[in-house]
Design an enzyme around this catalytic site. Structure first.
Site, PDB file in Angstrom:
ATOM      1  N   HIS A 184       0.850  -1.194   0.000  1.00 38.05           N
ATOM      2  CA  HIS A 184       0.000   0.000   0.000  1.00 38.05           C
ATOM      3  C   HIS A 184       0.881   1.237   0.000  1.00 38.05           C
ATOM      4  CE1 HIS A 184      -2.363   3.160   2.324  1.00 38.05           C
ATOM      5  NE2 HIS A 184      -3.049   2.992   1.204  1.00 38.05           N
ATOM      6  N   SER A 185       0.577   2.173  -0.896  1.00 38.30           N
ATOM      7  CA  SER A 185       1.270   3.454  -0.940  1.00 38.30           C
ATOM      8  C   SER A 185       2.774   3.244  -1.118  1.00 38.30           C
ATOM      9  CB  SER A 185       0.942   4.251   0.323  1.00 38.30           C
ATOM     10  OG  SER A 185       1.423   5.567   0.245  1.00 38.30           O
TER      11      SER A 185
END
Length: 756
Positions: free
Chosen positions: A375-376
């Site tokens: 994520h990210s």
């Protein structure tokens, strides 16, 4: 005394049955009127006719719970039915006071120490939580939830209930060690009376007007409203490692990575039961295991000292905002620094390898594949690691085994040699007693060594020696890649106009193994970072809300060759929310500027598209078709001289045909994931699903689409800026995202949701 009151009613049962054998106490209690008010209170309830024949007494069925504290609330969560049965069976088979008896729970992610009544996590560090074998419950004072009594109190309550039930004598009382009084009115009504200030310790208890408000207590878990899961399948089909982004929190509720991964796992279990019901019932599907990979703690821990250094130069104004920036946004700058980027990459790769080996030990029969999810910023970390992998020699495609590869490593040291070089020979006997070698020592953390009795100072020295040895091996392994890079760089500098794009990567400037984009036309990446090798080859790489495209562009990459793919990973999915301010696309970097393709629209987990999106597309298509029809009619009417105007009926027929095509429903997808495995069964937002499936975007995802966009919620479509931050953190609770991950994983196994 009230009529019909049974003899012995209202007797204290601190020692059950004692009052029945003490005539003096029986007489004193019978003559008193202190319980008359309690009698009048119980008369308000509809009691069971004691003349009716009650069924024989049956002991209460216990259920096991474990303790958690959430938002200053005492939360007792039930184990699944399968785990509770296993704990009860283990307790019956052995002595419940015996220490060291461990029972695996939560799908093997936790162990319960029966003797110590503690629940320990296996794959991540977490404070051990208390465990109880629960039979009786009382209502909590904060949120009204029913909480379990301690096991000793529950045993006393059950014994008192058994005596009252067997003898048919109710209106009995039991004084607890907490000065609370429990009154057994009937099999269905048992109340608890809490003491008040000035009356604590009074016995018999005072009249109801001098007592706190009473509350009912429950016997057995079936009498309280609690959701008890059935339990997870013992068969694990696939393993997914989940790497977080910036900061210690993962969502707007400031929950940790472990909590978010637990929610993601719970969502996947629910979707397996609803969308893969038939495959689940046939035993063709088990479950997918999701494990968290945390790197933020290692970067901001005491080992690096970066937090202390940053705090010394931080301005005192707007302290909360500056502290938030130091804990979150600075992670992006740390990753762009070769020093701290090396720390982050080493932490992620080491944790991945540790979790993988530990999972294999816990699940020796596991034969499935592994995927990684980031994520990210976590997706960028995984991207850089995967682009620098080399196929493992012990994999199915290699010609060597793991043991052969390890034996070829030069300058391999034993555990004794490593301790001798570090001046820690006195700990050799300690490790020998625990049957530890160099490989097992490399899997130990600082807490593991301290648990063995190694002080903090020697602990740091041992871990530092292990790290230096690992980096030295990586440098030696990367020397061959560097030599090859020199050859390619020289060829690119002296090459002709028709030189291959493979020889345009300047790698000679790096003293370690640089980012090796073999088929890219620009050399990019952290050239001073040594990227460790993973001990497994991921089958899929899922990027959620990923800034990979932006970082590649900033590094100078203008184009990704369609023939490029990860050395050890065959599939790549870039999943994002349309309002995510951090997410960027990947496909335009492969297709070039001349081709514009909308991303694949992820279908709603309940089917089709969200209503407001479908309505918006229908209105757009209808207005476009109407304008095209009117333009055609105008061109016909305003054309040059013609022998005669078209008949009115022909014009009406053309317009009617156009309107029918406009109002026609969207054709059903013809290349759903259940047949060709080409992605979710939803149309591309700017065209048909068939056109989206036919587009080849290179080999990064095996020729399939890479960019997948979620459907925004109706409330989110009113204001994009208001929900921008929330959209970047929505993936952990997004059922659409979870379903896409499950579909792509099981499609490669030949299992499709809704398949008969």
């Amino acid at each position: 005394m009230s009529q019909g009151r049974p003899a012995g009613a209202g007797l204290p049962l601190s020692l059950p049955g004692a009052a029945m054998r003490d005539p003096a106490l029986l007489s004193a209690q019978a003559d008193g009127a202190v319980y008359e008010a309690a009698w009048s209170l119980s008369d308000a309830f509809e009691l069971v006719d004691m003349d009716d024949v009650l069924p024989p007494y049956e002991p209460v069925q216990p259920h096991w719970f474990y303790y958690q504290q959430e938002e200053d609330k005492d939360i007792w969560l039930p184990f699944s039915k399968v785990d509770s049965r296993n704990l009860e069976q283990a307790l019956k088979c052995g002595d419940k006071q015996e220490e060291g008896v461990l029972v695996a729970t939560d799908g093997g992610r936790c162990d319960v120490d029966l003797g110590g009544r503690r629940r320990h996590t296996v794959f991540w560090d977490e404070t051990p939580s208390e465990v109880r074998r629960c039979t009786w419950f009382y209502r909590g004072s904060k949120d009204g939830r029913y909480l379990p009594y301690p096991e000793e109190v529950s045993e006393s309550l059950e014994e008192a209930y058994m005596i009252a039930y067997t003898l048919g004598e109710w209106k009995r009382t039991l004084k607890l060690s907490t000065e609370e009084v429990v009154v057994f009115h009937s099999p269905q009504l048992i109340t608890q009376h809490r003491p008040v200030a000035g009356h604590a310790g009074d016995w018999p208890p005072p009249l109801p007007e001098h007592t706190a408000k009473s509350s009912a207590i429950k016997r057995g878990v079936d009498s309280i409203a609690v959701d008890i899961p059935e339990g997870e399948s013992v068969m694990v089909d696939h393993l997914v490692f989940m790497v977080h982004g910036i900061g210690p929190a993962c969502d707007l509720r400031f929950r940790s990575l472990v909590q978010c991964v637990n929610d993601f796992r719970g969502t996947s279990l629910r979707l397996l039961g609803s969308h893969f019901r038939q495959s689940l019932s046939r035993g063709a599907v088990g479950r997918v295991e999701f494990l968290p990979v945390n790197w933020h703690g290692a970067l901001h821990g005491d080992a690096t000292g970066v937090d202390e250094d940053i705090q010394r130069i931080t301005l005192p104004s707007i302290s909360r905002l500056r502290n938030f920036t130091n804990e979150t946004l600075l992670d992006i700058f740390f990753y762009n620094s070769p020093t701290y980027c090396q720390t982050i990459v080493d932490t992620v790769a080491t944790e991945l390898n540790r979790l993988y080996h530990l999972f294999q030990q816990r699940h020796p029969d596991f034969a499935g594949h592994v995927s990684v999810l980031g994520h990210s910023l976590g997706s960028l970390i995984l991207f850089d690691i995967l682009t620098n992998q080399q196929p493992n020699p012990w994999s199915s495609s290699g010609s060597q085994t793991e043991s052969n590869n390890d034996s070829d490593l030069p300058d391999t040291k034993s555990l004794e040699e490593l301790l001798k070089n570090s001046g820690l020979e006195e700990y050799a006997s300690l490790f020998q007693r625990h049957q530890m070698d160099l490989e097992s020592l490399a899997l130990c953390s600082e807490s593991d060594l301290q648990a063995l009795g190694v002080p903090l100072g020697p602990c740091k020295k041992i871990l530092n020696a292990i790290k230096k040895k690992t980096i030295a091996e990586m440098l030696r392994a990367g020397a061959q890649l560097q030599d090859r890079g020199v050859t390619e760089a020289v060829a690119s500098r002296s090459g002709t106009a028709g030189a291959s794009v493979h020889a345009t990567i300047p790698q000679v400037l790096s003293t370690t193994n640089p980012v090796n984009y073999k088929y890219l036309n620009v050399g990019i990446g952290q050239v001073l970072v040594c990227y460790p090798r993973l001990n497994f080859e991921p089958e899929n790489f899922f990027a959620l809300g990923s800034p990979i495209g932006m970082f590649l562009t900033v590094r100078g990459l203008k184009h990704i060759d369609p023939s490029y793919k990860f050395p050890t990973c065959g599939s790549f999915y870039n999943i994002y929310h349309p309002f995510d301010p951090v997410a960027y696309r990947i496909e335009p970097m492969i297709l070039g500027r001349d081709v514009e393709v909308e991303p694949m629209l992820i279908p709603h987990h309940k089917g089709r598209k969200r209503m407001h999106i479908e309505l918006r597309e229908n209105l757009t298509r209808m207005s476009s078709d109407l304008l095209g029809s009117l333009r055609t009619v105008w061109q016909v009417l305003s054309g040059g001289p013609v022998p005669a105007l078209p008949p009115v009926e022909e014009i009406r027929t053309a317009m009617h045909h156009t309107l029918e095509n406009t109002n026609a429903p969207t054709p059903s997808p013809s290349c759903a994931a259940g047949h060709s495995g080409n992605g979710p069964s939803a149309a591309v937002s700017a065209g048909s699903w068939e056109r989206g499936c036919d587009i080849n975007v290179g080999m990064l995802n095996g020729g399939r689409r890479i960019d997948y966009v979620l459907q925004e919620k109706p409330i989110e479509s009113f204001n994009e800026y208001l929900f921008a931050l929330q959209s970047h953190l929505c993936y952990w609770e997004s059922e659409d995202t979870t379903l896409l991950v499950l579909k792509e994983i099981y499609a490669k196994m030949g299992v499709y949701f809704g398949q008969t």
